[in-house]
Enzyme design. Sequence first.
Site, PDB file in Angstrom:
ATOM      1  CD  GLN A   1      32.523  52.268   3.746  1.00 48.39           C
ATOM      2  OE1 GLN A   1      31.570  52.543   3.026  1.00 48.39           O
ATOM      3  NE2 GLN A   1      33.744  52.107   3.264  1.00 48.39           N
TER       4      GLN A   1
ATOM      5  CB  SER B   1      37.522  59.064   4.429  1.00 48.77           C
ATOM      6  OG  SER B   1      38.370  59.162   3.307  1.00 48.77           O
ATOM      7  N   GLY B   2      36.851  61.933   2.905  1.00 49.76           N
ATOM      8  CA  GLY B   2      36.189  62.652   1.825  1.00 49.76           C
ATOM      9  C   GLY B   2      35.800  61.811   0.631  1.00 49.76           C
TER      10      GLY B   2
ATOM     11  CB  CYS C   1      42.359  35.671  -2.622  1.00 48.74           C
ATOM     12  SG  CYS C   1      40.769  35.933  -3.415  1.00 48.74           S
TER      13      CYS C   1
END
Length: 392
Positions: free
Chosen positions: A180, A200-201, A326
């Site tokens: 992040q 991450s890309g 949920c």
Amino acid sequence: MSRLIYLDNAATTRVKDEVYEAMQPYFKELYGNPSSIYRFAGESKKAIENARAVVADFLNAKPEEIYFTGSGSESDNWALKAAAFANREKGKHIITSTIEHHAILHTCEYLEKIGFEITYVDVDENGVIKLDELKAAVRKDTILITVMFANNEIGTIQPIKEIGELAHKNGILFHTDAVQAYGHERIDVEELNIDLLSASGHKINGPKGIGILYIRNSAKIGSFIHGGAQERGRRAGTHNTPGIIGFGKATEIAERELEKRREYESGLRDYLIDRVLTKIPYTRLNGHRSRRLSNNANFSFRFIEGESLLILLDQKDIAASSGSACTSGSLDPSHVLLAIGLPHEIAHGSLRLTLSDETTKEELDYVIDELKKIVERLRNMSPLYEDFIKKA
């Protein structure tokens, strides 16, 4: 509003035009396998190494310390499993936090099943790891500390420099899941004493299906995927050339625009937080008020369910996410919200809104107005809220 308002940028981001254009030639024109030795394939290999150098420069690392993977989750798995196996003669103790991404927590659960011991350090009410507990958890047989750079749900940024210093002082490898934070925060692996880092890309306006693992040259860590000699023999498999090019271009843009983007997003974030807390009663902000990612706002609304909130927002063309799990088939609320001390009934009523450099104030005004109406509607249907009002 006549178009989708996308406020789920922590989940994934739109590929920027500049990134898409950079990737295109490697699908149909420069499609050679970079592991081949002829000149045509050499074009792909050269482009991959250029992208590797861009990523390394962004982290103040060496190009040979950057390894391309298929995702941030793969990078997390590689870091933890390979570090654990390579150092098990020294010890089998690993330290992490209670609010890590499931790519870390589930990998730790796997390692526990095969004989490793994991200590889960608590966080405070703002989601900041308790450094005193972390220090107390260090043992002679501790081989790895893994703590995320910034939390994916509540946006809290951890004291990474202090953790890195503690790890290195005790001869322990330090891994951080920076999925992040990468591209949103300045990250200097040397200054912060980071040995292993995952990114991450698709979190930085790049493509999906591509990630990186930074491995300090001195870190004792083995291969993850066996087969060919790709990635210096540590991660076999034909390179995802378009994805790598896209990751490199997205990193280049992030480096170029980081300060401007962070200032813009944090201004909108603070505007959003202030208005929501002012206009909607019985609402709390989750995560640290200022020490948080520039694009993250996470709220809990008492007396409502997060799933219902998301459905009604979607009907207004607003894309967001909930801390409640949920929607994925679980009745349990977010482990992160429980870890910061929220009771189940409040944790269930959470909403995460994550902005981008394309988000506008006009959009946020619309979202806040609709959110206020939706929360009032749901509370008016809640017997818990009715009882609360009668007792107030």
